[in-house]
Design a protein around this motif. Structure first.
Motif, PDB file in Angstrom:
ATOM      1  N   VAL A 193      -9.006  39.788 -15.029  1.00 29.37           N
ATOM      2  CA  VAL A 193     -10.354  39.826 -15.597  1.00 29.37           C
ATOM      3  C   VAL A 193     -10.369  39.567 -17.100  1.00 29.37           C
ATOM      4  O   VAL A 193     -11.345  39.019 -17.640  1.00 29.37           O
ATOM      5  CB  VAL A 193     -11.043  41.169 -15.269  1.00 29.37           C
ATOM      6  N   ALA A 194      -9.309  39.942 -17.828  1.00 28.56           N
ATOM      7  CA  ALA A 194      -9.291  39.730 -19.278  1.00 28.56           C
ATOM      8  C   ALA A 194      -9.308  38.253 -19.634  1.00 28.56           C
ATOM      9  O   ALA A 194      -9.732  37.873 -20.733  1.00 28.56           O
ATOM     10  CB  ALA A 194      -8.066  40.394 -19.897  1.00 28.56           C
ATOM     11  N   ALA A 224     -12.425  45.849 -14.550  1.00 28.00           N
ATOM     12  CA  ALA A 224     -12.555  45.398 -13.161  1.00 28.00           C
ATOM     13  C   ALA A 224     -13.999  45.155 -12.754  1.00 28.00           C
ATOM     14  O   ALA A 224     -14.266  44.432 -11.783  1.00 28.00           O
ATOM     15  CB  ALA A 224     -11.908  46.418 -12.219  1.00 28.00           C
ATOM     16  N   ASP A 225     -14.933  45.738 -13.484  1.00 27.22           N
ATOM     17  CA  ASP A 225     -16.348  45.528 -13.194  1.00 27.22           C
ATOM     18  C   ASP A 225     -16.772  44.179 -13.768  1.00 27.22           C
ATOM     19  O   ASP A 225     -17.584  44.083 -14.701  1.00 27.22           O
ATOM     20  CB  ASP A 225     -17.181  46.668 -13.795  1.00 27.22           C
ATOM     21  N   THR A 226     -16.186  43.140 -13.209  1.00 25.15           N
ATOM     22  CA  THR A 226     -16.388  41.758 -13.668  1.00 25.15           C
ATOM     23  C   THR A 226     -17.020  40.954 -12.533  1.00 25.15           C
ATOM     24  O   THR A 226     -16.460  40.907 -11.435  1.00 25.15           O
ATOM     25  CB  THR A 226     -15.046  41.118 -14.077  1.00 25.15           C
ATOM     26  N   PRO A 227     -18.172  40.341 -12.746  1.00 28.07           N
ATOM     27  CA  PRO A 227     -18.838  39.619 -11.658  1.00 28.07           C
ATOM     28  C   PRO A 227     -18.083  38.365 -11.229  1.00 28.07           C
ATOM     29  O   PRO A 227     -17.394  37.733 -12.034  1.00 28.07           O
ATOM     30  CB  PRO A 227     -20.209  39.268 -12.257  1.00 28.07           C
ATOM     31  N   ILE A 228     -18.243  38.020  -9.967  1.00 30.84           N
ATOM     32  CA  ILE A 228     -17.628  36.806  -9.420  1.00 30.84           C
ATOM     33  C   ILE A 228     -18.124  35.575 -10.172  1.00 30.84           C
ATOM     34  O   ILE A 228     -17.426  34.560 -10.271  1.00 30.84           O
ATOM     35  CB  ILE A 228     -17.933  36.669  -7.910  1.00 30.84           C
ATOM     36  N   ASP A 229     -19.314  35.665 -10.746  1.00 29.21           N
ATOM     37  CA  ASP A 229     -19.852  34.532 -11.494  1.00 29.21           C
ATOM     38  C   ASP A 229     -18.917  34.087 -12.614  1.00 29.21           C
ATOM     39  O   ASP A 229     -18.870  32.896 -12.956  1.00 29.21           O
ATOM     40  CB  ASP A 229     -21.224  34.883 -12.089  1.00 29.21           C
ATOM     41  N   CYS A 230     -18.161  35.019 -13.206  1.00 30.43           N
ATOM     42  CA  CYS A 230     -17.205  34.639 -14.252  1.00 30.43           C
ATOM     43  C   CYS A 230     -16.159  33.684 -13.699  1.00 30.43           C
ATOM     44  O   CYS A 230     -15.733  32.741 -14.373  1.00 30.43           O
ATOM     45  CB  CYS A 230     -16.526  35.885 -14.829  1.00 30.43           C
TER      46      CYS A 230
END
Length: 356
Positions: A259-260, A270-276
């Motif tokens: 995620v970084a 970890a609270d990273t959207p799939i959109d990224c």
């Protein structure tokens, strides 16, 4: 949604097995007791296999998660690991992969025909990969031995320096231009890998080393688990200029799920959207073309988006890609065909100077 099967550019399962974080037996890897990857989760998620990394850990395990939650960070790189210290660890992890093959859990693939056969039959396809060449001696005796055992992909460095070159730090914001290029031994290593048909992995290598490989290598340029610096200005990510060099060599990049390297703010959250992930895939396709992008998850070695979490969550990624408008042909390319294409070019067509 488990189709198409995903062939993935990077995981660190062997390190977890080496550290005994999970057991390779019935209650562990084969019985569903793994963290990110095990046989039960692989079947549930449509994980067809990928590059299984041999990696030598540092003497002191430093948890960098909290530091990488800051708005800016620059983690110091560990010291170089000596060849005598690295060799037994690397051989141990190679032996673990060989044992998994003997147990029928996977097949070590030495050709793209091997990978295709595994994808057709449902057996996990494993490419033996080395992330950081600390265990390779200057005479390349270890390289020859591991090649016979199945090694077909090698990264000269994992961020910390080796006798072959220099890596990038974990720095945000930062550029990959962080130091000198390949050493004389590193340039010899690239030539020897070309001769054998071993793929050179550019992930973790600094920019000067990247351009050294681009100048020396006759094979396609490949970064197994890297993302776009234009979207996430982390030193681990690739600039558009680097992406264009990969495109011009007909190589490819595997999208890193860490995620970084996905988030605009560079946080290990970890609270990273799939959109990224979708934004990075769009950028990589724009810069490289749709035939040169795949996945390089870093499962079992990184914090990934919580909506995916493990290989069992790969259907979530497929669903997002479908909703994003990707058709059947592009899905198949991203999931495994592009990896097969670049490995065909690397493994079956060694450099013209082979044997010199």
């Amino acid at each position: 949604m488990t189709d198409p099967l995903i062939f993935d550019g990077h995981n660190d399962l062997l390190l977890r097995l080496h550290n005994r974080d999970i057991s390779p037996g019935v209650d562990g890897f084969q019985g569903g007791g793994g963290r990110h990857i095990d046989l039960v989760k692989a079947r549930k998620g449509g994980f067809g296999g990928g590059f299984f990394a041999i990696y030598v850990p540092d003497a002191v395990d430093i948890d960098s998660h909290d530091e990488m939650m800051a708005t800016a960070y620059d983690l110091p790189l560990p010291e170089e690991v000596s060849w005598p210290d690295a060799a037994p660890v690397s051989l141990s992890q190679a032996a673990i992969l060989l044992q998994l093959e003997r147990d029928g859990a996977l097949k070590i693939c030495r050709s793209t025909n091997d990978i295709r056969s595994c994808l057709a039959t449902g057996l996990i396809a494993a490419v033996m990969h080395m992330e950081g060449a600390e265990a390779i001696d200057p005479e390349f005796h270890m390289l020859d031995v591991l090649y016979q055992a199945g090694l077909r992909s090698l990264g000269p460095v994992w961020s910390r320096p080796t006798q072959f070159g220099h890596g990038v730090p974990f720095r945000f914001p930062g550029l990959p231009d962080t130091g000198p290029g390949l050493t004389a031994d590193g340039k010899r290593l690239v030539q020897r890998c070309n001769q054998l048909g071993v793929m050179i992995d550019l992930s973790h290598l600094n920019e000067a080393g990247f351009w050294d490989v681009a100048e020396l290598s006759d094979a396609p340029l490949v970064a197994t688990h890297s993302n776009a610096h234009a979207l996430t200005p982390h030193s681990r990510n690739l600039t558009d200029r680097q992406l264009h060099a990969i495109r011009d060599s007909d190589g490819m990049v595997g999208l890193n799920f860490a995620v970084a390297f996905l988030r605009e703010d560079g946080r290990m959250d970890a609270d990273t959207p799939i959109d990224c992930m979708l934004h990075h895939i769009d950028h990589l396709i724009t810069q490289l073309g749709e035939d040169r992008v795949g996945f390089g998850s870093d499962f079992d070695g990184a914090t990934v988006p919580k909506d995916i979490e493990t290989v069992a969550g790969l259907p979530t990624l497929r669903t997002a890609l479908r909703r994003h408008g990707f058709n059947d042909a592009l899905m198949k390319k991203l999931c495994h065909d592009n990896w097969l294409r670049v490995l065909d070019a690397t493994w079956q067509n060694p450099a013209k100077n082979a044997g010199k």
